[in-house]
Design an enzyme around this catalytic site. Structure first.
Site, short mmCIF file in Angstrom:
data_model
loop_
_atom_site.label_atom_id
_atom_site.label_comp_id
_atom_site.label_asym_id
_atom_site.label_seq_id
_atom_site.Cartn_x
_atom_site.Cartn_y
_atom_site.Cartn_z
N GLU A 1 53.80 47.76 43.06
CA GLU A 1 53.24 48.64 41.71
C GLU A 1 52.52 49.81 42.23
OE1 GLU A 1 51.17 46.47 38.63
OE2 GLU A 1 49.46 48.24 38.75
N LYS B 1 52.30 37.42 42.73
CA LYS B 1 51.59 38.20 41.78
C LYS B 1 50.90 39.53 42.79
CE LYS B 1 49.50 40.16 38.33
NZ LYS B 1 48.14 40.79 38.49
N HIS C 1 53.64 41.81 43.95
CA HIS C 1 54.00 42.52 42.72
C HIS C 1 53.21 43.80 42.52
CE1 HIS C 1 52.84 43.64 38.61
NE2 HIS C 1 54.23 43.62 38.20
N ASN C 2 51.84 43.43 42.75
CA ASN C 2 50.88 44.48 42.57
C ASN C 2 51.03 45.54 43.82
OD1 ASN C 2 49.81 43.03 40.54
ND2 ASN C 2 47.78 43.71 40.66
N SER D 1 50.98 39.26 34.65
CA SER D 1 51.01 40.58 34.88
C SER D 1 51.30 41.21 33.42
CB SER D 1 52.07 41.11 35.71
OG SER D 1 52.17 42.53 35.73
P1 NBP Z 1 36.79 39.48 33.14
O1 NBP Z 1 37.19 39.65 34.64
O2 NBP Z 1 35.93 40.80 32.76
O3 NBP Z 1 35.69 38.10 33.04
C1 NBP Z 1 34.92 37.81 31.86
C2 NBP Z 1 34.93 36.46 31.50
O4 NBP Z 1 34.70 35.58 32.69
C3 NBP Z 1 34.32 36.17 30.46
O5 NBP Z 1 34.82 35.29 29.53
C4 NBP Z 1 33.01 35.51 31.17
O6 NBP Z 1 32.12 34.63 30.13
C5 NBP Z 1 33.57 34.73 32.19
N1 NBP Z 1 32.74 34.38 33.17
C6 NBP Z 1 32.08 34.99 34.11
BR1 NBP Z 1 31.91 36.90 34.12
N2 NBP Z 1 31.25 34.15 34.87
C7 NBP Z 1 31.60 32.92 34.34
C8 NBP Z 1 30.85 31.61 34.91
N3 NBP Z 1 30.19 31.43 35.77
N4 NBP Z 1 31.30 30.43 33.95
C9 NBP Z 1 32.24 30.64 33.09
N5 NBP Z 1 32.68 31.92 32.63
C10 NBP Z 1 32.47 33.01 33.35
O7 NBP Z 1 37.62 39.28 32.01
P2 NBP Z 1 39.23 39.96 31.73
O8 NBP Z 1 39.33 41.37 31.99
O9 NBP Z 1 39.63 39.29 30.48
O10 NBP Z 1 40.13 39.27 33.11
C11 NBP Z 1 40.09 37.79 33.28
C12 NBP Z 1 41.08 37.61 34.53
O11 NBP Z 1 42.29 38.19 34.31
C13 NBP Z 1 40.43 38.19 35.75
O12 NBP Z 1 40.74 37.51 36.87
C14 NBP Z 1 41.33 39.53 36.02
O13 NBP Z 1 41.42 39.88 37.21
C15 NBP Z 1 42.55 38.99 35.45
N6 NBP Z 1 43.42 39.93 34.82
C16 NBP Z 1 43.12 41.08 34.24
C17 NBP Z 1 43.82 42.22 33.64
C18 NBP Z 1 43.48 43.34 32.90
O14 NBP Z 1 44.09 44.23 32.41
N7 NBP Z 1 42.06 43.25 32.43
C19 NBP Z 1 45.35 41.93 34.02
C20 NBP Z 1 45.89 41.00 34.67
C21 NBP Z 1 44.96 39.97 35.09
P3 NBP Z 1 31.05 35.26 29.34
O15 NBP Z 1 31.54 36.00 28.07
O16 NBP Z 1 30.00 34.11 29.00
O17 NBP Z 1 30.26 36.27 30.18
#
Ligand code: NBP
Length: 479
Positions: free
Chosen positions: A189, A182, A185-186, A128
């Site tokens: 939130e 988690k 938690h959300n 988180s």
């Molecule tokens: P995203 O959720 O936008 O995912 C993008 C990533 O997934 C890229 O590295 C992409 O690779 C990879 N990917 C995909 Br799409 N399909 C794939 C596949 N088949 N094989 C390998 N890689 C693949 O990224 P994020 O916003 O950084 O979030 C990551 C995780 O963290 C998510 O589960 C999200 O729910 C969680 N999270 C996010 C936040 C937030 O604030 N954003 C907070 C807490 C948790 P590519 O570059 O090759 O397309």
């Protein structure tokens, strides 16, 4: 092999987490992303991190010391499964795969079971705190086996937020426990945010104060028992002026709240566990209600109260709203912890509720002073069945209950929606009730479906022969 930890998935969360890991003493970080450009960019933008980039999953595995430990930060769902499958191919028994994404906990349970069969450890870890938390120190909620915690614990402790000298990470429980916690938690939130929004709405419509003036009220509240990240950022948002129009930003933002699904999961799970998380549910539904402009448009002509909403004593009303917010917040947390307790019982997780409240004190969105009081409550009584009955919270609600009722009455009379305030109050009155009209519901169920009932004065299960002579007979317990 020279890296002690690896990160797969280098979008915003993964890159920040990788940089956080690299910045801590003793860590060398291997990185991999499906499309190599992201890996190259991260390496070139952050030479100080000393990343070990990998072009293939095999190269990635070869760059990791054994037992290999890798954190996956990719899109939840199929992408996560694809990465797990790829890592299982190149990893060996004893290695550890961590999913740090926002997985739905039943998926984590399924994945843990499947990966365990290969001898590899799988850990679902809720992370988180958004982008900022990933970079500077998130609150981390790992599940998985005790064995994996031995290797993983020190690494996660090195990157977690620190609250009062303690890292905001604990081994929550086995398999899906981390992602379950988690999720809740959300949900909390969602409730916290909705309650704050209702408080703002009531003050604004009751007193006519501007968003900037209300920002000052929130900033003041943030010095007391409501001190929290969400109250703090609320003041910031209310203070913000739109550059284009010169109006308060909050008046320019479209009033339709989005959701990514974790609130809905919390409520769906609570429904199947039979846990009343009414505050969280109302907060989730409030977002749904806001997001139906076509319905709001036609319903806009429905009548409201005739009288304008006026507040006689502004300062007293604002203080009432503060206390109503505090009491409702206590209910929301109490309900959330109730869901964790019920989930732990259902799935066989040994979850220390006090430890959970402690790891939420830093790094995450619901971080707040108040969590110390929850930790105290569980320290004093680990088996506490209802959090709001702990002495500290009982005292707070005793102080708040009359103002809370006044605010809910005022909202109803003024025609201002306060679903989270009022459902929290109803929960409070329900849980403390001596007798509930559930007795009548049981009578109705017995009438139309012979569902039977229990009596207060003797053991056994009974049915009244409603369509016959209406005498009571002993019956089999069919619920
Ligand atoms: P995203 O959720 O936008 O995912 C993008 C990533 O997934 C890229 O590295 C992409 O690779 C990879 N990917 C995909 Br799409 N399909 C794939 C596949 N088949 N094989 C390998 N890689 C693949 O990224 P994020 O916003 O950084 O979030 C990551 C995780 O963290 C998510 O589960 C999200 O729910 C969680 N999270 C996010 C936040 C937030 O604030 N954003 C907070 C807490 C948790 P590519 O570059 O090759 O397309």
């Amino acid at each position: 092999a020279s890296a002690n930890i690896g990160v797969v998935g280098l979008a915003v969360m993964g890159s920040n987490l990788a940089r956080n890991l690299a910045s801590r003493e003793g860590n060398t970080v291997a990185i991999f992303n499906r499309s190599y450009e992201k890996t190259e960019t991260l390496v070139s933008e952050h030479p100080e991190a000393g990343f070990i980039p990998a072009k293939t999953y095999q190269e990635f595995a070869d760059s990791l010391q054994k037992p290999r430990t890798a954190i996956i930060m990719v899109k939840a769902g199929r992408p996560t499964d694809a990465v797990i499958d790829a890592l299982v191919e190149v990893f060996e028994p004893g290695d550890i795969i961590v999913d740090g994404g926002n997985a739905y906990f039943p998926d984590t349970i399924r994945r843990e079971k499947a990966v365990r069969e290969t001898g590899i450890n799988f850990v679902g870890a809720g992370i988180s705190g958004g982008e900022e938390g990933a970079l500077t120190g998130p609150s981390i909620m790992p599940g998985g086996s005790d064995e994996s915690w031995i290797t993983l614990g020190p690494i996660l402790k090195s990157i977690a937020a620190v609250a009062e000298g303690e890292p905001c990470v604990t081994h929550v429980g086995h398999d899906g426990a981390g992602h379950f916690v988690k999720m809740v938690h959300n949900g909390i939130e969602y409730a916290d945010m909705q309650l704050i929004a209702e408080a703002y709405d009531l003050i604004r419509r009751g007193t006519g104060k501007s968003p900037a003036e209300i920002a000052e009220i929130f900033a003041e509240w943030n010095k007391g028992e409501l001190e929290s990240y969400l109250i703090e950022i609320t003041a910031e948002v209310l203070r913000q002026v739109d550059a284009e129009t010169g109006k308060p930003l909050v008046d320019v933002i479209l009033d339709q709240a989005g959701a990514k699904g974790t609130g809905a999961w919390t409520v769906q799970t609570a429904l199947s566990l039979g846990v009343p998380v009414s505050g969280i549910a109302e907060a989730t539904f409030a977002r749904s209600l806001s997001s139906h402009p076509e319905q709001r448009e036609v319903a806009g002509s429905l009548p409201g109260p005739d009288d304008a909403f006026t507040v006689a004593d502004e300062a007293a009303f604002i203080e009432d709203v503060r206390l109503a917010l505090y009491a409702s917040k206590i209910v929301a947390y109490s309900q959330g912890f109730d869901e964790i307790r019920a989930g732990a019982a259902e799935y066989g997780w040994n979850i220390d509720l006090g430890a959970i409240s402690k790891i939420w004190r830093g790094g995450c969105i619901i971080r707040a002073q108040f969590l110390n009081r929850i930790a105290d409550a569980y320290a004093a009584e680990p088996g506490l069945p209802v959090l709001l009955t702990a002495p500290y919270f009982t005292e707070a609600i005793t102080r708040a209950q009359a103002p809370w009722r006044r605010v809910v009455v005022a909202a109803a009379q003024a025609g201002i929606p306060a679903p989270a305030f009022s459902s929290s109050l109803s929960y409070y009155d329900g849980i403390r009730a001596d007798r509930l009209p559930a007795a009548l519901v049981q009578g109705q169920r017995d009438f139309f479906g012979a569902h039977t009932y229990k009596r207060i004065d003797k053991p056994g299960t009974f049915h009244t022969q409603w369509s016959g002579d209406r005498t009571e007979i002993e019956a089999e317990d069919t619920h």
